[in-house]
Scaffold this motif. Structure first.
Motif, PDB file in Angstrom:
ATOM      1  N   PRO A  28       0.810  -1.225   0.000  1.00  0.00           N
ATOM      2  CA  PRO A  28       0.000   0.000   0.000  1.00  0.00           C
ATOM      3  C   PRO A  28       0.842   1.274   0.000  1.00  0.00           C
ATOM      4  CG  PRO A  28      -0.866  -1.566   1.590  1.00  0.00           C
ATOM      5  CD  PRO A  28       0.424  -2.133   1.084  1.00  0.00           C
ATOM      6  N   VAL A  29       1.980   1.245   0.653  1.00  0.00           N
ATOM      7  CA  VAL A  29       2.859   2.420   0.678  1.00  0.00           C
ATOM      8  C   VAL A  29       3.426   2.686  -0.720  1.00  0.00           C
ATOM      9  CG1 VAL A  29       5.003   3.350   1.630  1.00  0.00           C
ATOM     10  CG2 VAL A  29       3.433   2.092   3.099  1.00  0.00           C
ATOM     11  N   ASP A  30       3.849   1.617  -1.400  1.00  0.00           N
ATOM     12  CA  ASP A  30       4.370   1.778  -2.757  1.00  0.00           C
ATOM     13  C   ASP A  30       3.277   2.225  -3.722  1.00  0.00           C
ATOM     14  OD1 ASP A  30       6.922   1.113  -2.018  1.00  0.00           O
ATOM     15  OD2 ASP A  30       6.750  -0.996  -2.620  1.00  0.00           O
ATOM     16  N   ALA A  31       2.066   1.710  -3.542  1.00  0.00           N
ATOM     17  CA  ALA A  31       0.951   2.110  -4.399  1.00  0.00           C
ATOM     18  C   ALA A  31       0.648   3.596  -4.222  1.00  0.00           C
ATOM     19  CB  ALA A  31      -0.284   1.277  -4.088  1.00  0.00           C
ATOM     20  N   GLU A  32       0.710   4.072  -2.979  1.00  0.00           N
ATOM     21  CA  GLU A  32       0.480   5.492  -2.736  1.00  0.00           C
ATOM     22  C   GLU A  32       1.585   6.333  -3.365  1.00  0.00           C
ATOM     23  OE1 GLU A  32       0.142   8.716   0.907  1.00  0.00           O
ATOM     24  OE2 GLU A  32       0.205   6.583   1.362  1.00  0.00           O
ATOM     25  N   MET A  33       2.828   5.877  -3.264  1.00  0.00           N
ATOM     26  CA  MET A  33       3.946   6.600  -3.856  1.00  0.00           C
ATOM     27  C   MET A  33       3.799   6.652  -5.375  1.00  0.00           C
ATOM     28  SD  MET A  33       8.047   6.101  -3.310  1.00  0.00           S
ATOM     29  CE  MET A  33       7.941   4.353  -3.551  1.00  0.00           C
ATOM     30  N   ASP A  34       3.373   5.563  -5.993  1.00  0.00           N
ATOM     31  CA  ASP A  34       3.138   5.545  -7.439  1.00  0.00           C
ATOM     32  C   ASP A  34       2.052   6.530  -7.831  1.00  0.00           C
ATOM     33  OD1 ASP A  34       5.074   3.617  -7.733  1.00  0.00           O
ATOM     34  OD2 ASP A  34       3.675   1.964  -8.084  1.00  0.00           O
ATOM     35  N   ALA A  35       0.973   6.566  -7.057  1.00  0.00           N
ATOM     36  CA  ALA A  35      -0.134   7.487  -7.356  1.00  0.00           C
ATOM     37  C   ALA A  35       0.328   8.940  -7.239  1.00  0.00           C
ATOM     38  CB  ALA A  35      -1.301   7.229  -6.414  1.00  0.00           C
ATOM     39  N   ARG A  36       1.140   9.231  -6.237  1.00  0.00           N
ATOM     40  CA  ARG A  36       1.655  10.601  -6.074  1.00  0.00           C
ATOM     41  C   ARG A  36       2.590  10.974  -7.219  1.00  0.00           C
ATOM     42  NH1 ARG A  36       2.071  12.686  -0.180  1.00  0.00           N
ATOM     43  NH2 ARG A  36       0.425  11.503   0.814  1.00  0.00           N
ATOM     44  N   ALA A  37       3.416  10.029  -7.659  1.00  0.00           N
ATOM     45  CA  ALA A  37       4.327  10.301  -8.766  1.00  0.00           C
ATOM     46  C   ALA A  37       3.555  10.572 -10.051  1.00  0.00           C
ATOM     47  CB  ALA A  37       5.287   9.131  -8.962  1.00  0.00           C
ATOM     48  N   LYS A  38       2.504   9.789 -10.300  1.00  0.00           N
ATOM     49  CA  LYS A  38       1.674  10.012 -11.488  1.00  0.00           C
ATOM     50  C   LYS A  38       1.010  11.383 -11.438  1.00  0.00           C
ATOM     51  CE  LYS A  38       0.582   5.154 -12.277  1.00  0.00           C
ATOM     52  NZ  LYS A  38      -0.468   4.139 -12.263  1.00  0.00           N
ATOM     53  N   GLN A  39       0.522  11.772 -10.277  1.00  0.00           N
ATOM     54  CA  GLN A  39      -0.118  13.078 -10.128  1.00  0.00           C
ATOM     55  C   GLN A  39       0.898  14.205 -10.326  1.00  0.00           C
ATOM     56  OE1 GLN A  39      -3.353  13.633  -9.981  1.00  0.00           O
ATOM     57  NE2 GLN A  39      -2.911  15.803 -10.096  1.00  0.00           N
ATOM     58  N   ALA A  40       2.125  14.013  -9.858  1.00  0.00           N
ATOM     59  CA  ALA A  40       3.173  15.030 -10.037  1.00  0.00           C
ATOM     60  C   ALA A  40       3.495  15.219 -11.518  1.00  0.00           C
ATOM     61  CB  ALA A  40       4.422  14.627  -9.267  1.00  0.00           C
ATOM     62  N   LYS A  42       1.415  14.598 -14.058  1.00  0.00           N
ATOM     63  CA  LYS A  42       0.264  15.278 -14.659  1.00  0.00           C
ATOM     64  C   LYS A  42       0.293  16.772 -14.361  1.00  0.00           C
ATOM     65  CE  LYS A  42      -2.947  11.389 -14.635  1.00  0.00           C
ATOM     66  NZ  LYS A  42      -4.195  10.849 -14.072  1.00  0.00           N
ATOM     67  N   SER A  43       0.638  17.125 -13.129  1.00  0.00           N
ATOM     68  CA  SER A  43       0.711  18.521 -12.730  1.00  0.00           C
ATOM     69  C   SER A  43       1.800  19.258 -13.507  1.00  0.00           C
ATOM     70  CB  SER A  43       0.969  18.610 -11.227  1.00  0.00           C
ATOM     71  OG  SER A  43       1.109  19.939 -10.833  1.00  0.00           O
ATOM     72  N   ALA A  44       2.950  18.625 -13.697  1.00  0.00           N
ATOM     73  CA  ALA A  44       4.045  19.250 -14.439  1.00  0.00           C
ATOM     74  C   ALA A  44       3.663  19.463 -15.899  1.00  0.00           C
ATOM     75  CB  ALA A  44       5.299  18.394 -14.337  1.00  0.00           C
ATOM     76  N   ILE A  45       2.961  18.517 -16.491  1.00  0.00           N
ATOM     77  CA  ILE A  45       2.524  18.661 -17.885  1.00  0.00           C
ATOM     78  C   ILE A  45       1.503  19.786 -18.004  1.00  0.00           C
ATOM     79  CG2 ILE A  45       1.233  17.522 -19.735  1.00  0.00           C
ATOM     80  CD1 ILE A  45       2.629  14.906 -18.885  1.00  0.00           C
ATOM     81  N   GLU A  46       0.551  19.849 -17.080  1.00  0.00           N
ATOM     82  CA  GLU A  46      -0.440  20.929 -17.096  1.00  0.00           C
ATOM     83  C   GLU A  46       0.229  22.292 -16.934  1.00  0.00           C
ATOM     84  OE1 GLU A  46      -3.435  20.199 -14.175  1.00  0.00           O
ATOM     85  OE2 GLU A  46      -4.069  18.330 -15.114  1.00  0.00           O
ATOM     86  N   LYS A  47       1.220  22.385 -16.061  1.00  0.00           N
ATOM     87  CA  LYS A  47       1.932  23.641 -15.852  1.00  0.00           C
ATOM     88  C   LYS A  47       2.676  24.060 -17.119  1.00  0.00           C
ATOM     89  CE  LYS A  47       5.370  25.911 -12.954  1.00  0.00           C
ATOM     90  NZ  LYS A  47       6.325  25.741 -11.865  1.00  0.00           N
ATOM     91  N   ALA A  48       3.337  23.104 -17.786  1.00  0.00           N
ATOM     92  CA  ALA A  48       4.048  23.415 -19.027  1.00  0.00           C
ATOM     93  C   ALA A  48       3.085  23.902 -20.101  1.00  0.00           C
ATOM     94  CB  ALA A  48       4.815  22.189 -19.514  1.00  0.00           C
ATOM     95  N   LYS A  49       1.914  23.269 -20.197  1.00  0.00           N
ATOM     96  CA  LYS A  49       0.917  23.700 -21.187  1.00  0.00           C
ATOM     97  C   LYS A  49       0.405  25.099 -20.846  1.00  0.00           C
ATOM     98  CE  LYS A  49      -0.713  19.161 -22.656  1.00  0.00           C
ATOM     99  NZ  LYS A  49      -1.858  18.239 -22.701  1.00  0.00           N
ATOM    100  N   PHE A  50       0.168  25.361 -19.573  1.00  0.00           N
ATOM    101  CA  PHE A  50      -0.312  26.676 -19.142  1.00  0.00           C
ATOM    102  C   PHE A  50       0.717  27.764 -19.447  1.00  0.00           C
ATOM    103  CE2 PHE A  50      -0.738  30.053 -15.979  1.00  0.00           C
ATOM    104  CZ  PHE A  50      -2.062  30.416 -16.184  1.00  0.00           C
ATOM    105  N   CYS A  51       2.000  27.431 -19.277  1.00  0.00           N
ATOM    106  CA  CYS A  51       3.085  28.391 -19.541  1.00  0.00           C
ATOM    107  C   CYS A  51       3.475  28.436 -21.017  1.00  0.00           C
ATOM    108  CB  CYS A  51       4.298  28.044 -18.694  1.00  0.00           C
ATOM    109  SG  CYS A  51       4.027  28.251 -16.931  1.00  0.00           S
ATOM    110  N   LYS A  52       2.708  27.732 -21.850  1.00  0.00           N
ATOM    111  CA  LYS A  52       2.920  27.694 -23.300  1.00  0.00           C
ATOM    112  C   LYS A  52       4.305  27.177 -23.679  1.00  0.00           C
ATOM    113  CE  LYS A  52      -0.344  31.367 -24.003  1.00  0.00           C
ATOM    114  NZ  LYS A  52      -1.505  31.103 -24.556  1.00  0.00           N
ATOM    115  N   LYS A  53       4.711  26.093 -23.020  1.00  0.00           N
ATOM    116  CA  LYS A  53       5.975  25.439 -23.315  1.00  0.00           C
ATOM    117  C   LYS A  53       5.688  24.095 -23.976  1.00  0.00           C
ATOM    118  CE  LYS A  53       8.539  27.557 -19.586  1.00  0.00           C
ATOM    119  NZ  LYS A  53       9.391  27.329 -18.424  1.00  0.00           N
ATOM    120  N   PRO A  54       6.583  23.618 -24.827  1.00  0.00           N
ATOM    121  CA  PRO A  54       6.355  22.319 -25.451  1.00  0.00           C
ATOM    122  C   PRO A  54       6.468  21.184 -24.429  1.00  0.00           C
ATOM    123  CG  PRO A  54       8.505  23.169 -26.032  1.00  0.00           C
ATOM    124  CD  PRO A  54       7.810  24.254 -25.278  1.00  0.00           C
TER     125      PRO A  54
END
Length: 78
Positions: A28-40, A42-54
């Protein structure tokens, strides 16, 4: 039958688990870490799109990497 593969390098061994077996093999600890990494990611991709970066993507069909620009243009990396 389990779809677990062991990948070895000179120093380390990595257990690669398919997504359908992950609930049986991952703690369960590893599953939570995987979920947090996936969310991070997604957040980085959304931020790059918002900042108009490729954003870099990988095309599994052609097995090539490409950059997707804010205007929708795709440029494959050589």
């Amino acid at each position: 039958m389990s779809d677990i593969k062991i990948r070895r390098t000179t120093k380390y061994s990595v257990k690669v688990i398919s997504s359908d077996n992950s609930s049986n093999e991952v703690s369960p600890v590893d599953a939570e870490m995987d979920a947090r990494a996936k969310q991070a990611v997604k957040s980085a991709i959304e931020k790059a799109k918002f900042c108009k970066k490729p954003v870099a993507h990988y095309d599994a069909v052609t097995k090539r990497t490409y950059l997707e620009y804010p205007n929708g243009e795709k440029r494959y990396v050589d």
